[in-house]
Write a protein that holds these residues in place. Structure first.
Motif, mmCIF file in Angstrom:
data_model
loop_
_atom_site.group_PDB
_atom_site.id
_atom_site.type_symbol
_atom_site.label_atom_id
_atom_site.label_comp_id
_atom_site.label_asym_id
_atom_site.label_seq_id
_atom_site.Cartn_x
_atom_site.Cartn_y
_atom_site.Cartn_z
ATOM 1 N N ALA A 173 -2.956 4.955 5.401
ATOM 2 C CA ALA A 173 -1.844 4.007 5.457
ATOM 3 C C ALA A 173 -1.250 3.747 4.080
ATOM 4 O O ALA A 173 -0.017 3.697 3.922
ATOM 5 C CB ALA A 173 -2.312 2.688 6.077
ATOM 6 N N LEU A 218 2.448 -4.656 10.959
ATOM 7 C CA LEU A 218 1.167 -4.170 10.458
ATOM 8 C C LEU A 218 0.158 -5.303 10.494
ATOM 9 O O LEU A 218 0.532 -6.481 10.603
ATOM 10 C CB LEU A 218 1.322 -3.691 9.013
ATOM 11 C CG LEU A 218 2.050 -2.374 8.781
ATOM 12 C CD1 LEU A 218 2.778 -2.400 7.443
ATOM 13 C CD2 LEU A 218 1.056 -1.218 8.816
ATOM 14 N N ILE A 264 4.205 1.585 3.053
ATOM 15 C CA ILE A 264 3.072 0.711 3.357
ATOM 16 C C ILE A 264 2.227 0.464 2.104
ATOM 17 O O ILE A 264 1.885 1.398 1.378
ATOM 18 C CB ILE A 264 2.185 1.334 4.454
ATOM 19 C CG1 ILE A 264 2.976 1.527 5.744
ATOM 20 C CG2 ILE A 264 0.949 0.475 4.702
ATOM 21 C CD1 ILE A 264 2.196 2.246 6.832
ATOM 22 N N CYS A 303 -1.328 -2.011 1.153
ATOM 23 C CA CYS A 303 -2.361 -2.850 1.745
ATOM 24 C C CYS A 303 -3.221 -3.478 0.645
ATOM 25 O O CYS A 303 -3.527 -2.822 -0.371
ATOM 26 C CB CYS A 303 -3.261 -2.040 2.677
ATOM 27 S SG CYS A 303 -2.398 -1.348 4.116
#
Length: 209
Positions: free
Chosen positions: A133, A156, A203, A205
Motif C-alpha cells: 500500500a 482507507l 497512499i 500509512c
C-alpha cells in the motif's frame, strides 16, 4: 467498464463519435488492507452521469414511469449491467501502481446498485494480489478517454491516507495538441490519452510501530 458491452447504444446515436469523452463517471475506491500493509482488495463505486443513466434505463426497459425510482426487481435486473464482459486484457479502468510495478486486480463482483438523483450508482468488488500500500498511486481512467472519470474519493483504514491530486486539464489538452501535430488522423484515433486526464491519489500509512 467494458465499453463494447454497454456503450453500443451510445455509439449508435447520431454524432456520438465526435469529440471525446462521451460518458462521465465519478469514481470512489475503497481499499482493503491485509497483513503487513498489503492491499488485498478494492471496492469501486461508479456514479454515472444523468444522460448515460437515462440511455441505459431506456435501453433496458427500466423505470417506464421516468420518475427515477426503480423497483427491487428492476434494481436486480440493473445490478452488474456494467460488468457483463471483462476480457483478460481489460484493466477495469482502475490502476494501482507502485514504482515500476502494477497490481494484478481480479474480476469484479457486483456489490450494489441504486439510482440517486437521476444517476446510476453501481459498486463492485475485486480481489487484489497482495500489493504494497505504501506509496501506491491510484488512478481511475479509460485509456481511450471515451469515458471521463473523476476520482472523488479514496477510503482507507484510519492509519492510511490518499489525498487526491486532480489532473490539470489545460496541461493535458496541451499535450494532446502536441500529439495531434505529431501523428496523422488515423493514428490519433487509436491513441490512448486517458492517462493524461487522470486524477491521482498516493497512499501513505503511519508506521504501526
Amino acid at each position: 467498464m467494458f465499453r463494447t458491452a454497454i456503450l453500443a447504444l451510445v455509439t449508435s446515436l447520431p454524432g456520438a463519435l465526435g469529440a471525446h469523452p462521451h460518458i462521465f463517471v465519478d469514481a470512489t475506491v475503497k481499499v482493503e488492507l491485509g497483513d503487513a500493509g498489503m492491499i488485498t482488495g478494492v471496492e469501486v463505486t461508479w456514479v454515472y452521469d444523468d444522460f448515460f443513466t437515462l440511455l441505459i434505463l431506456e435501453d433496458m426497459g427500466l423505470d417506464p414511469e421516468a420518475d427515477g425510482v426503480l423497483t427491487e426487481a428492476e434494481l436486480d435486473e440493473l445490478r452488474g449491467f456494467d460488468l457483463v464482459e471483462w476480457p483478460d486484457w481489460f484493466e477495469g479502468d482502475l490502476y494501482l501502481v507502485n514504482g515500476d510495478e502494477t497490481a494484478e486486480i481480479g474480476l469484479p463482483t457486483a456489490t450494489g446498485v441504486a439510482v440517486e438523483e437521476g444517476r446510476i450508482v453501481a459498486s463492485h468488488r475485486r480481489d487484489v494480489t497482495p500489493f504494497p500500500a505504501e506509496g501506491t498511486v491510484i488512478e481511475a481512467y479509460d485509456p481511450t478517454f471515451y469515458v471521463a472519470y473523476e476520482l472523488v474519493g479514496v477510503r482507507l483504514p484510519e492509519r492510511c491516507a490518499a489525498p487526491i491530486t486532480e489532473a490539470d486539464p489545460e496541461e493535458a489538452d496541451a499535450r494532446v495538441a502536441e500529439i495531434v501535430g505529431e501523428v496523422d488522423e488515423l493514428t490519433f484515433e487509436t491513441l490512448e490519452i486517458g492517462h493524461l486526464y487522470a486524477d491521482k491519489a498516493r497512499i501513505t500509512c503511519a508506521s504501526s510501530s
